[in-house]
Design a protein around this motif. Structure first.
Motif, PDB file in Angstrom:
ATOM      1  N   GLY A 868       0.820  -1.206   0.000  1.00 52.65           N
ATOM      2  CA  GLY A 868       0.000   0.000   0.000  1.00 52.65           C
ATOM      3  C   GLY A 868       0.854   1.256   0.000  1.00 52.65           C
ATOM      4  O   GLY A 868       0.532   2.246  -0.678  1.00 52.65           O
ATOM      5  N   TYR A 871       2.103   1.826  -3.515  1.00 54.36           N
ATOM      6  CA  TYR A 871       1.074   2.407  -4.373  1.00 54.36           C
ATOM      7  C   TYR A 871       0.821   3.868  -4.016  1.00 54.36           C
ATOM      8  O   TYR A 871       0.595   4.706  -4.896  1.00 54.36           O
ATOM      9  CB  TYR A 871      -0.226   1.610  -4.246  1.00 54.36           C
ATOM     10  CG  TYR A 871      -0.141   0.228  -4.883  1.00 54.36           C
ATOM     11  CD1 TYR A 871       0.586   0.019  -6.057  1.00 54.36           C
ATOM     12  CD2 TYR A 871      -0.787  -0.855  -4.310  1.00 54.36           C
ATOM     13  CE1 TYR A 871       0.665  -1.238  -6.624  1.00 54.36           C
ATOM     14  CE2 TYR A 871      -0.725  -2.116  -4.864  1.00 54.36           C
ATOM     15  CZ  TYR A 871       0.012  -2.305  -6.035  1.00 54.36           C
ATOM     16  OH  TYR A 871       0.094  -3.538  -6.595  1.00 54.36           O
ATOM     17  N   LEU A 872       0.847   4.176  -2.725  1.00 53.05           N
ATOM     18  CA  LEU A 872       0.645   5.555  -2.295  1.00 53.05           C
ATOM     19  C   LEU A 872       1.782   6.444  -2.786  1.00 53.05           C
ATOM     20  O   LEU A 872       1.564   7.586  -3.205  1.00 53.05           O
ATOM     21  CB  LEU A 872       0.535   5.608  -0.765  1.00 53.05           C
ATOM     22  CG  LEU A 872       0.222   6.980  -0.151  1.00 53.05           C
ATOM     23  CD1 LEU A 872      -1.127   7.499  -0.649  1.00 53.05           C
ATOM     24  CD2 LEU A 872       0.229   6.884   1.362  1.00 53.05           C
ATOM     25  N   LYS A 873       2.993   5.906  -2.762  1.00 44.47           N
ATOM     26  CA  LYS A 873       4.149   6.671  -3.243  1.00 44.47           C
ATOM     27  C   LYS A 873       4.030   6.940  -4.736  1.00 44.47           C
ATOM     28  O   LYS A 873       4.429   8.001  -5.228  1.00 44.47           O
ATOM     29  CB  LYS A 873       5.431   5.907  -2.916  1.00 44.47           C
ATOM     30  CG  LYS A 873       6.708   6.693  -3.170  1.00 44.47           C
ATOM     31  CD  LYS A 873       7.909   5.890  -2.722  1.00 44.47           C
ATOM     32  CE  LYS A 873       9.208   6.673  -2.951  1.00 44.47           C
ATOM     33  NZ  LYS A 873       9.305   7.856  -2.078  1.00 44.47           N
ATOM     34  N   GLU A 875       1.232   7.306  -6.146  1.00 45.20           N
ATOM     35  CA  GLU A 875      -0.005   8.071  -6.286  1.00 45.20           C
ATOM     36  C   GLU A 875      -1.144   7.243  -6.879  1.00 45.20           C
ATOM     37  O   GLU A 875      -2.063   7.785  -7.503  1.00 45.20           O
ATOM     38  CB  GLU A 875       0.214   9.341  -7.108  1.00 45.20           C
ATOM     39  CG  GLU A 875       1.196  10.305  -6.467  1.00 45.20           C
ATOM     40  CD  GLU A 875       1.353  11.584  -7.271  1.00 45.20           C
ATOM     41  OE1 GLU A 875       0.733  11.677  -8.355  1.00 45.20           O
ATOM     42  OE2 GLU A 875       2.076  12.479  -6.803  1.00 45.20           O
ATOM     43  N   ILE A 877      -3.972   5.945  -5.549  1.00 42.17           N
ATOM     44  CA  ILE A 877      -4.698   6.057  -4.283  1.00 42.17           C
ATOM     45  C   ILE A 877      -5.627   4.870  -4.069  1.00 42.17           C
ATOM     46  O   ILE A 877      -5.692   4.298  -2.967  1.00 42.17           O
ATOM     47  CB  ILE A 877      -5.492   7.373  -4.244  1.00 42.17           C
ATOM     48  CG1 ILE A 877      -4.549   8.578  -4.443  1.00 42.17           C
ATOM     49  CG2 ILE A 877      -6.253   7.501  -2.925  1.00 42.17           C
ATOM     50  CD1 ILE A 877      -3.498   8.690  -3.388  1.00 42.17           C
ATOM     51  N   ALA A 880      -3.713   1.747  -3.254  1.00 39.97           N
ATOM     52  CA  ALA A 880      -3.156   1.868  -1.896  1.00 39.97           C
ATOM     53  C   ALA A 880      -4.244   1.631  -0.853  1.00 39.97           C
ATOM     54  O   ALA A 880      -4.034   0.929   0.152  1.00 39.97           O
ATOM     55  CB  ALA A 880      -2.522   3.241  -1.712  1.00 39.97           C
ATOM     56  N   HIS A 881      -5.424   2.229  -1.116  1.00 41.17           N
ATOM     57  CA  HIS A 881      -6.526   2.053  -0.162  1.00 41.17           C
ATOM     58  C   HIS A 881      -6.918   0.571  -0.032  1.00 41.17           C
ATOM     59  O   HIS A 881      -7.150   0.076   1.093  1.00 41.17           O
ATOM     60  CB  HIS A 881      -7.718   2.887  -0.617  1.00 41.17           C
ATOM     61  CG  HIS A 881      -8.967   2.639   0.189  1.00 41.17           C
ATOM     62  ND1 HIS A 881      -9.070   2.975   1.518  1.00 41.17           N
ATOM     63  CD2 HIS A 881     -10.149   2.059  -0.162  1.00 41.17           C
ATOM     64  CE1 HIS A 881     -10.254   2.625   1.968  1.00 41.17           C
ATOM     65  NE2 HIS A 881     -10.932   2.064   0.953  1.00 41.17           N
ATOM     66  N   GLY A 900      -1.304   4.573   6.902  1.00 44.19           N
ATOM     67  CA  GLY A 900      -1.495   4.687   5.453  1.00 44.19           C
ATOM     68  C   GLY A 900      -2.886   5.193   5.107  1.00 44.19           C
ATOM     69  O   GLY A 900      -3.046   6.072   4.241  1.00 44.19           O
ATOM     70  N   GLN A 901      -3.904   4.653   5.795  1.00 46.38           N
ATOM     71  CA  GLN A 901      -5.265   5.125   5.526  1.00 46.38           C
ATOM     72  C   GLN A 901      -5.420   6.587   5.932  1.00 46.38           C
ATOM     73  O   GLN A 901      -6.127   7.361   5.263  1.00 46.38           O
ATOM     74  CB  GLN A 901      -6.266   4.254   6.317  1.00 46.38           C
ATOM     75  CG  GLN A 901      -6.359   2.804   5.841  1.00 46.38           C
ATOM     76  CD  GLN A 901      -7.108   2.665   4.528  1.00 46.38           C
ATOM     77  OE1 GLN A 901      -7.029   3.540   3.659  1.00 46.38           O
ATOM     78  NE2 GLN A 901      -7.796   1.551   4.365  1.00 46.38           N
ATOM     79  N   ILE A 904      -3.969   8.676   3.226  1.00 48.33           N
ATOM     80  CA  ILE A 904      -4.883   8.729   2.077  1.00 48.33           C
ATOM     81  C   ILE A 904      -6.018   9.702   2.367  1.00 48.33           C
ATOM     82  O   ILE A 904      -6.395  10.525   1.504  1.00 48.33           O
ATOM     83  CB  ILE A 904      -5.420   7.313   1.771  1.00 48.33           C
ATOM     84  CG1 ILE A 904      -4.295   6.422   1.245  1.00 48.33           C
ATOM     85  CG2 ILE A 904      -6.564   7.377   0.773  1.00 48.33           C
ATOM     86  CD1 ILE A 904      -4.706   4.984   1.044  1.00 48.33           C
ATOM     87  N   THR A 907      -4.838  13.103   2.022  1.00 45.13           N
ATOM     88  CA  THR A 907      -4.637  13.447   0.604  1.00 45.13           C
ATOM     89  C   THR A 907      -5.939  13.841  -0.066  1.00 45.13           C
ATOM     90  O   THR A 907      -5.998  14.808  -0.839  1.00 45.13           O
ATOM     91  CB  THR A 907      -4.000  12.247  -0.130  1.00 45.13           C
ATOM     92  OG1 THR A 907      -2.773  11.891   0.521  1.00 45.13           O
ATOM     93  CG2 THR A 907      -3.735  12.587  -1.592  1.00 45.13           C
TER      94      THR A 907
END
Length: 1572
Positions: A868, A871-873, A875, A877, A880-881, A900-901, A904, A907
């Motif tokens: 996750g 994926y967040l890095k 972008e 989203i 990652a979620h 991480g959540q 998100i 963001t």
């Protein structure tokens, strides 16, 4: 008289008897006898009449005379029998059978029925007297008569049966008669002959009874056998004839072939027949088959109780050397033994004696000596005396045993038991040579006795290796003993020892042990040796069979060795539940066996019952403290259970004794685990300390065992796992010289973070040399390189290697681990993390690794979270979620996926962002989560517009966000000490929590970090916050310096600088700063605040008009602020300008409903205004109204509690409750409210004598405990102690807390010097009050010298300008001393003038005027006293002191009341009382004032109804509205009034009320009045 006349007289006598005129009958009979002395009928009639007249002797004489005249006539015999039956005289009863015999003879020929009746009566007499022979003759006579009448056969059979029944008891009689027995036998024989159906039930029952009868009769053996044979021939299935025969054989002891056949036939017929078993057992005993005898006798005795059988069993058990069983059998036999069988009893006693002696038990020895006393003639029996000597030996009384042996050998020097006894005594004294000689002599005298050879063999075995090795000694004599007595189990046990230890013949040893165990199943030593040898030789079946045979017979608490060995067997084969059960059984037999406890602990441990195993090992250690194994296992279990601190303590116990490698390893592991726990809680300092200890302990282990790879691995973990996480300045680890590779090697060296990681690298390298194919070691080494990559430079600043090279090494190591074990998800995850590093950024490889990790372990929360993050890095989203969501579902407590959540949510701008960050801080302390949550909390707090929103109330207020964020951020800054943003946020949160010192430190650290960089807006913000924190903490000069270093372009900086100048005493500079701020202000509200501040500065400089002008100017603005009106109202109150204060307060109230602190501020101003206007009763009502309107405001409750003692002391109990409510409502206000509650309790007079739990002293003690720096709390405690002492004086018990005045005064003085300058005047006033309180307490306790010294000490501080108040106290003490010295005489005029001048020096001291008035009163100067009280009243009115006004008026009324009660003429004093009480009631309704008025009425009109009404109002008033003392005084005067009026009804009511109130004084007073 003629014959005709005789007949007429007899006829008259008969008629008189018929009419029951017995005396008349006697007259007629005597008349007849005068004429005819031999008249039979006359004598009979006399006997009959005398009998009816209760003259038995005369009746007997008459009947006897008649019988002498005609012995064959029935009439006299019948009368005599009737007389004997009716009269209860023993001589008559003795003669009655003879009379019956004569009647039988007479009736036999005349009346058979009457004859049968007389026979029945005679039979009953003989049966009751147990004269069985006469009974038999009577029965035979009856049968003869029946036979003469030719009765039926059936009736004759019944008669014979009846005779059998009557004579059957004769067989149980001690005096047996042969003739009677023959009659009984004849009766059985005739009955059986007359029985019709043969065989039949009646005949069978008769035959059984006949056999039973014959068995009881002596000398009838032949007839018994004949009867049994006849019965068996007719009834072959019946066992009773055989049972009778068997019993006969056992009784006689004749056990031939016939007896054997009889026993066998009985057992065939009844297999569980006890008699049959007893017979076979007895036969086996006589045949020397002791094992069979024991078996048969035990089975027989289970169903048949026989003392002879128990005796036989005891003999067999003695032969088999089962001595305890022998004694038990003898006890059973003695219980059943009949009193007449002395021979059997003696045999049983001798057997019991021998069994008890040979059992070798001390308790049994005492029983043996007791048994010896029960045997007659025991002293003359040498064998019994030898047993007595052995009993003494068993008790440890060797001297007594030697004395007995000497006596025996003195009478017979060759007596073998005496020689053996002497040898045993010598053996007990360790005289082996002498014992050997004695045993050899005994064996020579009795060469067929195996016991003596056995004793010799055992002696040789115990003498040592030399005699054991000599076959001619131990071995030879043991063999002889076994040959002479093959049932001696101990001989075979020693032979087993010989073959096992000397001959090394395991087979023969096992056979001997088997033989010994077969002979004596209670021989645990032989059984254990047999089982051990069988298990050693692999014969598990035999071993288990032996154990099973023992345990089947074992009673609870016995056979420890068997339970333990079977438990160890189950433990060995992995059957842990069975092992636990067996070992528990072994411990029931011996709870103090530490080895067994250790084995049980092992069983529990293998069963995964850790708690039970821990208890078992703890018990083993308690029993055997020297055992390291128990302590180690206990520590290991605690380590497994996660109780690392307790495990460390256990491991340290071991390592303190010796360098035990497993303990050192476990100790290091526990310390590492504890360090990781501290790291999770961000307690890095403690974690580093534990790491150092772990390294030291593991290095000790490595020095002992450098060949163990696991130790090097643990050392590497200690140097890598936690050291790489902490702050560099924290990571200073003390390392042993050899491990660090530095000189000198004999001492430890402190290494920095990089050096410590290098040591970890080397340790992993050593571990890999020992185990190069261990993937976990390659994985650990890769993590070490990864940690090093985050630290580019060493402590010396030299380049340790490029970042890329370290990361490459880390990758290669982890790849090596994956090649060895590709199924490990941890290895794939680590490789993915390395690939995501900034220096590598191989995102494709990282994604591949994370996916492979998930494939290897689908429930892999770490890999899903890292995926996750990837994926967040990038972008992505949504991806990652989804990854974070899966991670959350796998492990809801894993904090990183929640972070991480939260990122998100941040963001995408979700409202849940702050809640998510908060949740991360609740799960664990993670740097990203902590900083994110702190940022959102601070952002929310900075936004002033959202204070009333639901989101703010939930996120900040309800969730206690400020405290939670402050705690979490404190941990964050402890670890990451180079983040200025974190320190700024921490300072801001500390400010909100009123942690002023911590806020200053946080801002200071932020400024230091930012000053190292170029000037920026962030630095200006930090400086402004730092200055604000310094102002809050009172560091004004530093605040001026910090604010001056800012650009001073912001309004906050300018106002902060102005405030700092003001508090530092630089008023002009403060005014200039505010004027500059006024220019910068952007709106009218800001200008209003600045103008208000300027007004306060003008007031401080004494410019009252300028201050008013500025405040009026503020109120004229378009946006007036309530603060300016508050200041204006306060200005009016301070200068006692009620008009200004009223106007300002009116304008303030027009601004609308107040909220928050404004409510309590408005209430304070309103109450102050009411007090200024003199409306004191409205003060408390106004505060109560505010509380009623705002019940959730704790400050209002505290304010109400503070007002009550001053303005409404009668409601002090309510004030105390208000303070209690404030304490419960607010932690901040509760500390101060507790003090207010204590003051209310003081005002209410609540002391410990009245309520032990809720009183002023306890409340003040709690206040001091909560606020130890508050001088007011200590002053309140001093007042509470003074109250307790005063109550002690009043109750007569004396003061309980002496000598506290000066100590408490010193504490208050110390605390006063620490208060802020603004509160200094109040603190100094408090200090003066405390001095007065201390002097008062000392004076009350009679310590006038200490009181005067205390005043002099205070005055000595500034002798040039003495304090008038202190001088007043000194004069009061001196006056008290003078009055005591003078004995209460009048004071000189000069002294009075000096006292008056001293009071005049304190014109505003109301208490001084009261004291001076009291002095005047004591001197009889009542006019001067009145003037002094009037002066105090005037002063109290001027000062607005409501309580002082009431006090002055009451004192004045009391002063005037005394002359009235003394009966002085005139109305002046009465008028003065009325005037004072009337004025007092105008101020406040008071029970004391009402009492004074009632007493005045009592003095003037004692018998009036108004007097009674006034007094009754006070007496019957509730205790809440009227103090108890007031009610008691009123009760005394009411009692006098009622006695004067002689009103008995009201008197009874008053006395009942006094009893209910437990007023003993009133009751005693009533007794005095009644008696007078």
């Amino acid at each position: 008289m003629s014959t005709k006349e005789v007949k007429a007289a007899l006829k008259s006598a008969r008629e008189a008897i018929k009419n029951k005129e017995f005396k008349e009958a006697l007259k007629h009979c005597k008349a007849v006898l005068k004429l005819e002395k031999t008249n039979y009928n006359a004598w009979v009639f006399i006997g009959l009449a005398a009998c009816e007249l209760d003259q038995p002797e005369q009746a007997q004489t008459a009947y006897r005379k008649a019988i002498e005249l005609e012995p064959e006539q029935l009439l006299a015999w019948q009368g005599l029998a009737n007389l004997y039956e009716k009269t209860d005289q023993w001589d008559f009863k003795v003669e009655l059978p003879d009379v019956y015999q004569k009647l039988i003879e007479l009736y036999a020929s005349s009346d058979k029925n009457k004859c049968y009746d007389v026979i029945k009566k005679l039979s009953d007499i003989y049966q009751s007297d147990k004269e069985y022979l006469k009974l038999a003759n009577v029965c035979l006579r009856l049968i003869e008569l029946k036979e003469e009448d030719a009765v039926e056969k059936k009736e004759l059979l019944e008669l014979w049966k009846q005779m059998i029944c009557l004579l059957s008891d004769s067989t149980n009689s001690e005096e047996r008669d042969n003739q009677t027995q023959q009659h009984l036998i004849t009766a059985f024989e005739r009955a059986m002959v007359l029985t019709d159906s043969v065989p039949g039930d009646d005949h069978r029952r008769l035959s059984a009874d006949f056999v039973k009868c014959l068995s009881k009769l002596p000398h009838q053996e032949a007839k018994l056998k004949e009867a049994c044979d006849a019965t068996l021939s007719l009834y072959p299935t019946q066992s009773y004839p055989l049972e009778v025969l068997c019993s006969h054989y056992l009784k006689t002891g004749i056990l031939g072939e016939d007896a054997s056949n009889c026993f066998a036939r009985l057992l065939e017929m009844v297999p569980d027949s006890g008699l049959g078993r007893l017979g076979l057992g007895t036969q086996a005993l006589q045949g020397g088959k002791y094992v069979d005898a024991i078996t048969e006798l035990e089975q027989g005795l289970k169903t048949t109780g026989s003392s002879a059988g128990w005796c036989s069993l005891a003999q067999a058990q003695l032969r088999m050397h089962r001595y305890t069983d022998c004694a038990t059998s003898c006890n059973q036999g003695l219980t059943l033994c009949q009193s007449g069988d002395e021979t059997l009893k003696l045999s049983l006693l001798r057997l019991r004696l021998e069994g008890l002696v040979r059992s070798l038990e001390e308790k049994a020895a005492e029983q043996a000596l007791q048994t010896l006393t029960e045997i007659p003639g025991a002293k003359n029996d040498p064998v019994l005396m030898a047993f007595k000597g052995r009993a003494y030996l068993n008790k440890g009384q060797v001297d007594h045993a030697l004395q007995v042996s000497s006596e025996l050998l003195g009478s017979d020097p060759n007596f073998a038991p005496g020689l053996a006894l002497r040898g045993l005594a010598q053996l007990a004294q360790n005289q082996h040579q002498l014992a050997e000689q004695s045993f050899m002599q005994a064996a020579a005298q009795s060469p067929d006795c195996g016991e003596y050879f056995s004793l010799l063999g055992q002696l040789y075995w115990d003498m040592g290796e030399e005699t054991r090795q000599d076959r001619t000694k131990a071995h030879t004599h043991l063999l002889k003993a076994a040959k002479q007595d093959p049932y001696l189990g101990c001989v075979f046990r020693y032979l087993g020892h010989y073959y096992r230890e000397v001959a090394k013949d395991r087979g023969r040893a096992r056979g001997c042990y088997k033989k010994a165990f077969e002979l004596d199943s209670s021989d645990g030593e032989s059984g254990a040796a047999l089982v051990d040898l069988s298990m050693e030789q692999g014969d598990m079946d035999t071993a288990l069979a032996v154990l099973q045979s023992v345990l089947q017979k074992a009673t609870p608490g016995s056979a420890k060795w068997a339970w333990m060995r079977r438990g160890l067997y189950h433990l060995k084969v992995g059957q842990h539940p069975q092992a636990v059960a067996d070992l528990q059984a072994a411990l029931r037999a011996d709870p103090e066996n530490w080895v067994c406890w250790e084995c049980l602990g092992e069983a529990y441990l293998n069963r995964r019952s850790f708690t039970a195993a821990l208890k078992a090992f703890s018990k083993a250690h308690q029993l055997h403290p020297a055992s390291i194994y128990s302590v180690y296992q206990a520590a290991a279990i605690k380590q497994t259970l996660g109780k690392f601190k307790e495990a460390v303590a256990e491991y340290l116990q071991i390592t303190a004794r010796e360098d035990y490698v497993p303990a050192l390893k476990g100790l290091g592991e526990c310390q590492l685990a504890l360090a990781k726990g501290l790291m999770e809680d961000c307690r890095d300092g403690g974690a580093i300390d534990l790491i150092q200890q772990a390294i030291q302990n593991l290095f000790r282990a490595v020095e002992l065992r450098p060949d163990l790879s696991c130790l090097w691995k643990l050392l590497g973990d200690a140097c890598t796992t936690t050291v790489g996480t902490v702050s560099p300045n924290r990571a200073q680890v003390l390392m042993p010289g050899p491990l660090a590779g530095l000189e000198p090697s004999t001492q430890s060296h402190r290494l920095n973070q990089a050096q410590t990681l290098k040591v970890g690298e080397r340790c992993y390298g050593r571990a890999l040399k020992l185990m190069p194919e261990a993937p976990s070691l390659w994985y650990a080494l890769g993590l070490n390189y990864y940690q090093q990559a985050h630290i580019p430079c060493s402590a010396e600043g030299e380049e340790d290697g490029s970042l890329a090279l370290l990361l490459e090494k880390a990758q290669q190591c982890v790849k090596k681990a994956i090649m060895m074990d590709s199924g490990s998800h941890s290895y794939w995850n680590a490789l993915g993390v390395i690939a995501m590093n900034k220096a590598v950024q191989n995102f494709a490889l990282a994604q591949h690794c994370f996916i492979k990790s998930i494939q290897a372990e689908p429930n892999n929360v770490v890999a899903w979270t890292n995926l996750g993050v990837l994926y967040l890095k990038k972008e992505h989203i949504e991806l990652a979620h989804e990854a974070f969501k899966i991670a959350q579902s796998l492990e809801p407590l894993y904090v990183t996926c929640w972070i991480g959540q939260a990122l998100i949510a941040e963001t995408v701008g979700s409202y849940d962002t702050m809640d998510l960050f908060r949740h991360t801080t609740e799960l664990s302390t993670h740097t990203e989560g902590v900083k994110g949550y702190a940022y959102w909390v601070c952002s929310t707090l900075l936004d002033k517009s959202n204070r009333d929103s639901e989101l703010y109330r939930y996120n900040i207020v309800q969730m206690n966000a400020v405290s939670a964020a402050q705690v979490a951020l404190s941990k964050y800054t402890e670890r990451i000490q180079g983040d200025p943003d974190a320190f700024i946020m921490l300072g801001y949160l500390n400010e909100h929590l009123q942690l002023k010192k911590q806020a200053v430190q946080a801002y200071q650290r932020a400024v230091e970090l930012l000053q190292s960089t170029s000037p920026s807006e962030q630095l200006s913000f930090a400086l402004g916050s730092y200055g604000r924190a310094l102002c809050a903490s009172g560091q004004w000069d530093d605040a001026v310096r910090v604010y001056s270093s800012t650009p001073l372009q912001d309004l906050c900086d300018l106002t902060g600088l102005a405030l700092a100048f003001c508090r530092a005493g630089l008023i002009p500079q403060s005014t200039d700063a505010y004027e500059r701020a006024l220019v910068v202000a952007s709106n009218e509200k800001e200008k209003a605040y600045i103008l208000t501040a300027l007004a306060l500065l003008q007031h401080r400089q004494g410019n009252l008009d300028a201050a008013k002008t500025l405040l009026f100017k503020c109120s004229m603005l378009k946006e007036p602020i309530p603060e300016s009106l508050l200041c204006l109202c306060a200005l009016g109150l301070v200068h006692r300008d009620a008009t200004l204060a009223t106007a300002a307060l009116t304008e303030l109230l027009k601004l609308g409903t107040a909220t928050g602190d404004a409510v309590s501020q408005r209430c304070l101003l309103t109450c102050a205004l009411l007090a200024l206007q003199g409306n004191y009763s409205a003060v408390q009502r106004e505060a109560a109204r505010a509380v009623h309107s705002n019940p959730g405001n704790p400050s209002l409750w505290a304010f109400l509690s503070r007002l009550v003692p001053k303005y409404c002391p009668r409601k002090a109990s309510g004030g105390a409750m208000a303070g209690h409510v404030a304490c419960l409502s607010s932690m901040t206000l509760g500390k101060r409210a507790l003090l207010y509650s204590g003051v209310n309790l003081l005002a209410n007079g609540r002391h410990s004598g009245e309520d032990r739990h809720r009183n002023a002293l306890k409340t003040m003690q709690r206040a001091v405990l909560l606020c130890p720096d508050d001088p007011a709390a200590w002053a309140g405690l001093m007042a509470a102690c003074h109250t307790e002492n005063t109550c002690g004086f009043l109750s007569g018990s004396g003061p309980r807390r002496k000598g506290l005045e000066q100590a408490l005064m010193a504490v208050v003085s110390e605390k006063v010097h620490g208060v802020e300058e603004m509160e200094r005047p109040l603190a100094q006033a408090l200090e003066g009050w405390v001095l007065q309180q201390a002097v008062t307490g000392l004076t009350l306790g009679g310590q006038l010298d200490q009181a005067e010294a205390l005043c002099s000490q205070v005055l000595s501080v500034s002798p040039e300008h003495p304090d008038p108040a202190v001088m007043l106290l000194l004069r009061q003490v001196q006056c008290q001393r003078l009055l005591l010295v003078e004995g209460g005489t009048a004071l000189p005029e000069a002294v009075l003038e000096q006292l008056s001048s001293t009071v005049m020096a304190n014109p505003t001291h109301i208490g001084a005027w009261h004291w001076l008035a009291e002095v005047y009163r004591n001197q009889g100067l009542l006019f001067q006293a009145v003037m002094a009280y009037r002066q105090s009243l005037q002063l109290a009115s001027q000062l607005g002191a409501h309580t002082s006004q009431m006090s002055s008026l009451i004192r004045l009324a009391l002063l005037a009341l005394r002359p009235c009660m003394a009966g002085l003429p005139g109305n002046d004093w009465k008028d003065l009382v009325l005037e004072a009480t009337t004025e007092a009631l105008k101020l406040e309704s008071s029970p004391v004032v009402a009492l004074l008025q009632a007493l005045l009425q009592f003095v003037t009109k004692m018998a009036s109804r108004d007097t009674r009404r006034l007094l009754e109002r006070l007496v019957y008033k509730s205790s809440q509205d009227c103090p108890g003392s007031v009610g008691q005084v009123a009760g005394w005067y009411l009692l006098r009034h009622l006695h004067a009026k002689d009103d008995q009804e009201l008197l009874e009511t008053l006395l009942e009320h006094a009893k209910m109130k437990k007023d003993q004084r009133l009751l005693e007073f009533n007794s005095l009045l009644t008696s007078s």
